[in-house]
Design a protein around this motif. Structure first.
Motif, PDB file in Angstrom:
ATOM      1  N   SER A 127      44.982  49.764  31.833  1.00 47.49           N
ATOM      2  CA  SER A 127      44.303  50.789  32.446  1.00 47.49           C
ATOM      3  C   SER A 127      43.373  50.423  33.420  1.00 47.49           C
ATOM      4  O   SER A 127      42.891  51.104  34.312  1.00 47.49           O
ATOM      5  CB  SER A 127      43.879  51.443  31.112  1.00 47.49           C
ATOM      6  OG  SER A 127      42.891  50.858  30.476  1.00 47.49           O
ATOM      7  N   LEU A 128      42.723  49.237  33.312  1.00 49.11           N
ATOM      8  CA  LEU A 128      41.636  48.985  34.031  1.00 49.11           C
ATOM      9  C   LEU A 128      42.645  48.592  35.603  1.00 49.11           C
ATOM     10  O   LEU A 128      41.816  49.070  36.558  1.00 49.11           O
ATOM     11  CB  LEU A 128      41.438  47.341  33.814  1.00 49.11           C
ATOM     12  CG  LEU A 128      40.156  46.795  34.734  1.00 49.11           C
ATOM     13  CD1 LEU A 128      39.106  47.498  34.989  1.00 49.11           C
ATOM     14  CD2 LEU A 128      40.014  45.296  34.282  1.00 49.11           C
ATOM     15  N   VAL A 129      43.642  47.927  35.466  1.00 47.32           N
ATOM     16  CA  VAL A 129      44.495  47.830  36.648  1.00 47.32           C
ATOM     17  C   VAL A 129      44.703  49.166  37.383  1.00 47.32           C
ATOM     18  O   VAL A 129      44.763  49.311  38.808  1.00 47.32           O
ATOM     19  CB  VAL A 129      45.816  46.862  36.291  1.00 47.32           C
ATOM     20  CG1 VAL A 129      46.593  46.821  37.783  1.00 47.32           C
ATOM     21  CG2 VAL A 129      45.283  45.672  36.031  1.00 47.32           C
ATOM     22  N   LYS A 130      45.007  50.228  36.529  1.00 52.72           N
ATOM     23  CA  LYS A 130      45.411  51.263  37.061  1.00 52.72           C
ATOM     24  C   LYS A 130      44.336  51.884  37.648  1.00 52.72           C
ATOM     25  O   LYS A 130      44.206  52.701  38.799  1.00 52.72           O
ATOM     26  CB  LYS A 130      45.904  52.188  36.034  1.00 52.72           C
ATOM     27  CG  LYS A 130      46.210  53.658  36.483  1.00 52.72           C
ATOM     28  CD  LYS A 130      46.751  54.382  35.268  1.00 52.72           C
ATOM     29  CE  LYS A 130      47.451  55.931  35.737  1.00 52.72           C
ATOM     30  NZ  LYS A 130      47.938  56.669  34.619  1.00 52.72           N
ATOM     31  N   ASN A 158      38.703  36.465  30.642  1.00 54.47           N
ATOM     32  CA  ASN A 158      38.217  36.730  31.960  1.00 54.47           C
ATOM     33  C   ASN A 158      39.293  36.044  32.972  1.00 54.47           C
ATOM     34  O   ASN A 158      39.220  36.592  34.130  1.00 54.47           O
ATOM     35  CB  ASN A 158      36.912  35.633  32.039  1.00 54.47           C
ATOM     36  CG  ASN A 158      35.716  36.549  31.777  1.00 54.47           C
ATOM     37  OD1 ASN A 158      35.751  37.635  31.429  1.00 54.47           O
ATOM     38  ND2 ASN A 158      34.684  35.638  31.118  1.00 54.47           N
ATOM     39  N   PHE A 159      39.662  34.911  32.755  1.00 53.59           N
ATOM     40  CA  PHE A 159      40.767  34.222  33.594  1.00 53.59           C
ATOM     41  C   PHE A 159      42.073  35.073  33.721  1.00 53.59           C
ATOM     42  O   PHE A 159      42.367  35.156  34.880  1.00 53.59           O
ATOM     43  CB  PHE A 159      40.994  32.582  33.035  1.00 53.59           C
ATOM     44  CG  PHE A 159      41.916  31.933  34.155  1.00 53.59           C
ATOM     45  CD1 PHE A 159      41.387  31.662  35.320  1.00 53.59           C
ATOM     46  CD2 PHE A 159      43.161  31.678  33.781  1.00 53.59           C
ATOM     47  CE1 PHE A 159      42.030  30.920  36.399  1.00 53.59           C
ATOM     48  CE2 PHE A 159      43.939  30.997  34.817  1.00 53.59           C
ATOM     49  CZ  PHE A 159      43.370  30.638  36.144  1.00 53.59           C
ATOM     50  N   ARG A 164      45.018  38.710  37.369  1.00 51.81           N
ATOM     51  CA  ARG A 164      45.609  40.269  37.582  1.00 51.81           C
ATOM     52  C   ARG A 164      45.071  40.957  38.743  1.00 51.81           C
ATOM     53  O   ARG A 164      45.708  41.773  39.132  1.00 51.81           O
ATOM     54  CB  ARG A 164      45.485  41.022  36.170  1.00 51.81           C
ATOM     55  CG  ARG A 164      46.450  40.589  34.993  1.00 51.81           C
ATOM     56  CD  ARG A 164      47.865  40.750  35.340  1.00 51.81           C
ATOM     57  NE  ARG A 164      48.317  41.893  35.967  1.00 51.81           N
ATOM     58  CZ  ARG A 164      48.251  43.005  35.033  1.00 51.81           C
ATOM     59  NH1 ARG A 164      48.542  42.998  33.804  1.00 51.81           N
ATOM     60  NH2 ARG A 164      48.875  44.152  35.979  1.00 51.81           N
ATOM     61  N   LEU A 165      43.672  40.873  38.915  1.00 56.06           N
ATOM     62  CA  LEU A 165      43.029  41.449  39.887  1.00 56.06           C
ATOM     63  C   LEU A 165      42.833  40.912  41.316  1.00 56.06           C
ATOM     64  O   LEU A 165      42.447  41.379  42.330  1.00 56.06           O
ATOM     65  CB  LEU A 165      41.781  41.941  39.425  1.00 56.06           C
ATOM     66  CG  LEU A 165      41.854  42.839  38.189  1.00 56.06           C
ATOM     67  CD1 LEU A 165      40.352  43.122  37.696  1.00 56.06           C
ATOM     68  CD2 LEU A 165      42.580  44.111  38.299  1.00 56.06           C
ATOM     69  N   LEU A 170      38.393  43.371  46.089  1.00 62.21           N
ATOM     70  CA  LEU A 170      37.349  43.728  45.499  1.00 62.21           C
ATOM     71  C   LEU A 170      36.460  42.419  45.270  1.00 62.21           C
ATOM     72  O   LEU A 170      37.295  41.442  45.472  1.00 62.21           O
ATOM     73  CB  LEU A 170      37.455  44.367  44.209  1.00 62.21           C
ATOM     74  CG  LEU A 170      38.565  43.957  43.407  1.00 62.21           C
ATOM     75  CD1 LEU A 170      38.111  42.832  42.545  1.00 62.21           C
ATOM     76  CD2 LEU A 170      39.154  45.365  42.491  1.00 62.21           C
ATOM     77  N   THR A 171      35.209  42.431  44.896  1.00 64.88           N
ATOM     78  CA  THR A 171      34.546  41.206  44.677  1.00 64.88           C
ATOM     79  C   THR A 171      34.491  41.016  43.090  1.00 64.88           C
ATOM     80  O   THR A 171      34.443  41.992  42.149  1.00 64.88           O
ATOM     81  CB  THR A 171      33.174  41.460  44.910  1.00 64.88           C
ATOM     82  OG1 THR A 171      32.998  41.474  46.234  1.00 64.88           O
ATOM     83  CG2 THR A 171      32.316  40.298  44.531  1.00 64.88           C
TER      84      THR A 171
END
Length: 210
Positions: A127-130, A158-159, A164-165, A170-171
């Motif tokens: 859902s974060l990726v979305k 975290n890793f 994934r992102l 983005l930063t």
């Protein structure tokens, strides 16, 4: 210990199930309740029932909420271009108490822990990726703050999220290591936690392997 009333014994047994509450403390709680007015006891009981039956989880960030969208996500004064990723709702409360952060949140609902049988698919990562890929209410997310506990499991999570992102524009930052390695966010004092949020650093700077 023998009680003259089975109702007292049942109440003590229930209070004793709470974290950090032994039978002596539970007994004090029960005797305190007995001294209260009926209306006060009913208000206490109703608050617990309402908490269990009516509390929701925000459809955007998974924080606790009375409505479908929590008060933080629906607040137009918050910076929707920054999302702080945390383990659970206790971390949201801890960071909010610092009054240093005005962005959004994303509650994972845990961290990756193979020993406990918790993998990426058990967390609110997709859902974060979305949220990032679709944008949030027309606002492009520009920064992700990794604010997980500084433990091996937290660093692993975290890793994983970083990988994934990393292809998004983005930063990615992480809270400053003013918090001791192995510490839980909820037990960190407000000043240290506030400074760690304010003085966050690029996540790439803390990667074990570059």
């Amino acid at each position: 210990m023998n009680f003259s009333s089975k109702h007292i014994e049942e109440a003590i047994n229930e209070f004793a199930k709470l974290p950090g509450v032994g039978r002596k403390t539970a007994t004090r709680y029960v005797l305190h309740v007995l001294r209260q007015e009926t209306k006060e006891v009913e208000a206490f009981v109703n608050s617990i029932v309402n908490l269990r039956n009516e509390l929701k989880y925000c459809s955007v960030c998974h924080n606790i909420s009375d409505k479908e969208v929590c008060s933080i996500c629906s607040n137009h004064n918050r910076d929707k271009t920054i999302v702080c990723v945390v383990e659970d709702i206790r971390d949201v409360m801890a960071i909010e108490s610092t009054q240093q952060y005005k962005g959004m949140y994303h509650v994972l609902g845990g961290i990756i822990s193979p020993l406990d049988g918790i993998g990426p698919n058990d967390l609110n990562i997709e859902s974060l990726v979305k949220r990032i890929s679709s944008g949030e209410n027309g606002n492009s997310i520009k920064e992700i703050i990794m604010a997980l506990s500084t433990t091996m499991e937290g660093d692993t999570t975290n890793f994983y999220i970083y990988k994934r992102l990393k292809d998004f524009n983005l930063t990615m930052t992480t809270i400053a290591r003013g918090i001791s390695i192995g510490d839980e966010l909820e037990y960190t004092d407000e000043i240290t936690l506030g400074r760690s949020i304010t003085n966050r650093v690029p996540y790439e700077n803390v990667l074990p392997i570059k």
